[in-house]
Design a protein around this motif. Structure first.
Motif, short mmCIF file in Angstrom:
data_model
loop_
_atom_site.label_atom_id
_atom_site.label_comp_id
_atom_site.label_asym_id
_atom_site.label_seq_id
_atom_site.Cartn_x
_atom_site.Cartn_y
_atom_site.Cartn_z
N GLY A 123 0.81 -1.21 0.00
CA GLY A 123 0.00 0.00 0.00
C GLY A 123 0.85 1.26 0.00
N LEU A 124 1.92 1.29 0.79
CA LEU A 124 2.78 2.47 0.82
C LEU A 124 3.47 2.71 -0.52
N LEU A 125 3.99 1.64 -1.12
CA LEU A 125 4.67 1.80 -2.41
C LEU A 125 3.71 2.26 -3.50
N SER A 126 2.53 1.66 -3.54
CA SER A 126 1.57 2.04 -4.59
C SER A 126 1.03 3.45 -4.38
N LEU A 127 0.76 3.83 -3.13
CA LEU A 127 0.26 5.18 -2.88
C LEU A 127 1.29 6.24 -3.22
N SER A 128 2.54 5.99 -2.90
CA SER A 128 3.58 6.97 -3.23
C SER A 128 3.70 7.16 -4.74
N MET A 129 3.61 6.08 -5.49
CA MET A 129 3.67 6.21 -6.94
C MET A 129 2.42 6.88 -7.51
N LEU A 130 1.25 6.58 -6.92
CA LEU A 130 0.02 7.21 -7.40
C LEU A 130 0.01 8.71 -7.15
N LEU A 139 -6.32 10.05 -12.67
CA LEU A 139 -6.46 8.65 -12.24
C LEU A 139 -7.92 8.22 -12.17
N SER A 140 -8.74 8.76 -12.98
CA SER A 140 -10.14 8.35 -13.05
C SER A 140 -10.26 7.21 -14.07
N PRO A 141 -11.17 6.28 -13.91
CA PRO A 141 -12.18 6.15 -12.86
C PRO A 141 -11.59 5.66 -11.53
N MET A 142 -12.50 5.48 -10.56
CA MET A 142 -12.09 5.20 -9.19
C MET A 142 -11.40 3.85 -9.04
N TRP A 143 -11.78 2.88 -9.87
CA TRP A 143 -11.28 1.53 -9.69
C TRP A 143 -9.81 1.40 -10.10
N VAL A 144 -9.27 2.37 -10.82
CA VAL A 144 -7.88 2.28 -11.27
C VAL A 144 -6.91 2.34 -10.09
N PRO A 145 -6.97 3.37 -9.22
CA PRO A 145 -6.05 3.35 -8.08
C PRO A 145 -6.34 2.23 -7.09
N LEU A 146 -7.61 1.88 -6.92
CA LEU A 146 -7.95 0.80 -6.00
C LEU A 146 -7.37 -0.53 -6.46
N CYS A 147 -7.49 -0.83 -7.74
CA CYS A 147 -6.93 -2.09 -8.27
C CYS A 147 -5.41 -2.10 -8.18
N ALA A 148 -4.79 -0.94 -8.42
CA ALA A 148 -3.32 -0.88 -8.32
C ALA A 148 -2.87 -1.12 -6.89
N ILE A 149 -3.55 -0.52 -5.92
CA ILE A 149 -3.19 -0.71 -4.52
C ILE A 149 -3.42 -2.15 -4.09
N GLN A 203 -11.56 11.59 -6.27
CA GLN A 203 -11.59 11.96 -7.68
C GLN A 203 -11.58 13.48 -7.87
N LEU A 204 -10.71 14.15 -7.13
CA LEU A 204 -10.52 15.58 -7.24
C LEU A 204 -9.17 15.88 -7.88
N ALA A 205 -9.08 17.04 -8.50
CA ALA A 205 -7.81 17.45 -9.10
C ALA A 205 -6.84 17.81 -7.98
N PRO A 206 -5.71 17.12 -7.87
CA PRO A 206 -4.79 17.39 -6.75
C PRO A 206 -4.11 18.74 -6.89
N ARG A 207 -3.74 19.32 -5.76
CA ARG A 207 -3.04 20.59 -5.77
C ARG A 207 -1.63 20.39 -6.29
N PRO A 208 -1.14 21.26 -7.15
CA PRO A 208 0.23 21.07 -7.68
C PRO A 208 1.27 21.21 -6.58
N PHE A 209 2.34 20.45 -6.73
CA PHE A 209 3.42 20.46 -5.75
C PHE A 209 4.24 21.74 -5.88
N CYS A 210 4.70 22.21 -4.73
CA CYS A 210 5.70 23.27 -4.70
C CYS A 210 7.09 22.64 -4.71
N TRP A 211 8.09 23.45 -4.73
CA TRP A 211 9.45 22.92 -4.81
C TRP A 211 9.82 22.15 -3.54
N PHE A 212 9.36 22.63 -2.38
CA PHE A 212 9.70 21.91 -1.15
C PHE A 212 8.85 20.65 -0.98
N ASN A 213 7.67 20.60 -1.63
CA ASN A 213 6.90 19.36 -1.61
C ASN A 213 7.62 18.26 -2.38
#
Length: 335
Positions: A123-130, A139-149, A203-213
């Motif tokens: 779960g940790l490895l898949s979530l970090s990559m997602l 990453l829509s539809p919803m089943w795509v990240p769920l199946c990967a995890i 299923q929301l658009a994630p906030r873009p990362f800053c440089w320190f993120n």
């Protein structure tokens, strides 16, 4: 609502002010109690990362503890009507009790602890990559990240059962590095990464990362690799949880046998056979034995005598004579 820009507007009184959310000074937190909790979690993360396999029982306990507490909190979130009648301290007590019981069970049954550790590792490895992929691709539809995890978790759980020592080191290093990364994200980045995971499942658009993120997100892979190398070469070298379990089981079996031996009455020793009695007629003089040996070797004075003596046993280590079963000798014929 997702943030599509790196700037937000605030209303300090009458006018509108544009604030850069990627400015580091606007995100650093200095609250006392959360900072103390964060420092404790940071210490546990470093211990996990570099000394995790040496603390195998502790790792098994916390794997069950975190799994049970996450399951209970998820149940609270999904069933608000069922838990609305309970007070907050009651909810906390139920969550803590279930988590402690599950942690103790996984500490005793290490196979279950390894399965849960493998599931958490996947779960940790898949979530970090997602989280990283979500910055560039939807990453829509919803089943795509769920199946990967789910696929990653089941695969790592099976691999953990097959290669227990190797994947236990991987799990402790990755989990410790993830804990350190979240602590740094809380202090510096306003806890952005957990909200990224929440946006993925909602299923929301994630906030873009800053440089320190991006810098904080890079802590996890770098520290994981360092933790695996340090444990494999130094801290976990010559240590095996299976050998420790076998030694403990053998020691317990030895103690149990000693206790049973003390409780049971000592068995009577087997009686020895009585020694063969000697009689006066069986004790032969040494001179007679010497002549008997000469006669057997054919060195007697009578060269024309033929003598055959049947099965005679002689004990020459007796003090004054020898014990022999006296048998009738064959007659001597003289030609």
């Amino acid at each position: 609502m997702a943030v599509s820009s790196l700037y937000v507007t605030e209303e300090p009184g009458a006018g509108l002010v544009e604030v850069d959310i990627c400015a580091l000074k606007n995100n650093v937190r200095c609250e006392f109690i959360p900072s103390a909790v964060c420092s404790v979690c940071l210490s546990f993360g470093l211990i996990y990362c570099f000394l995790g396999y040496r603390c195998f029982k502790m790792v098994m306990f916390f794997s069950g503890f975190m799994f049970a507490s996450s399951a209970v909190l998820l149940f609270y979130h999904n069933e608000p009507e069922f838990t609305s009648q309970l007070r907050e301290d009651t909810k906390a007590g139920i969550c803590l009790g279930v988590a402690v019981l599950c942690g103790l069970f996984t500490m005793v049954v290490s196979t279950l602890g390894l399965v849960l550790s493998g599931l958490q590792l996947g779960g940790l490895l898949s979530l970090s990559m997602l989280v990283v992929v979500a910055q560039f691709q939807s990453l829509s539809p919803m089943w795509v990240p769920l199946c990967a995890i789910l696929a990653a978790s089941i695969s790592t759980a099976v691999f953990t059962l097959q290669w227990q020592r190797l994947f236990s080191i991987f799990y402790t290093a990755v989990f410790g590095a993830t804990t350190v990364m979240l602590c740094a994200d809380y202090v510096v980045g306003a806890f952005v990464l957990p909200y990224q995971v929440y946006d993925i499942f909602c299923q929301l658009a994630p906030r873009p990362f800053c440089w320190f993120n991006w810098a904080i997100a890079g802590i996890c892979p770098v520290l994981s690799i360092i933790g695996v190398l340090v444990q494999w070469r130094f801290t976990a070298r010559g240590v095996s949880h299976t050998e420790a379990a076998h030694k403990k089981q053998k020691k317990h079996g030895t103690k149990q046998k000693c206790r049973e031996g003390r409780r049971r009455p000592q068995a009577y020793r087997q009686r020895r056979h009585p020694p063969l009695k000697r009689y006066a007629g069986d004790v032969l003089a040494p001179s007679y034995l010497h002549k008997l040996q000469e006669r057997q070797l054919g060195t007697g004075s009578s060269t024309s005598s033929v003598s055959t003596i049947t099965h005679t046993l002689i004990d020459f280590n007796f003090e004054t004579g020898s014990m022999v079963p006296l048998t009738a000798a064959s007659p001597i014929f003289t030609v």
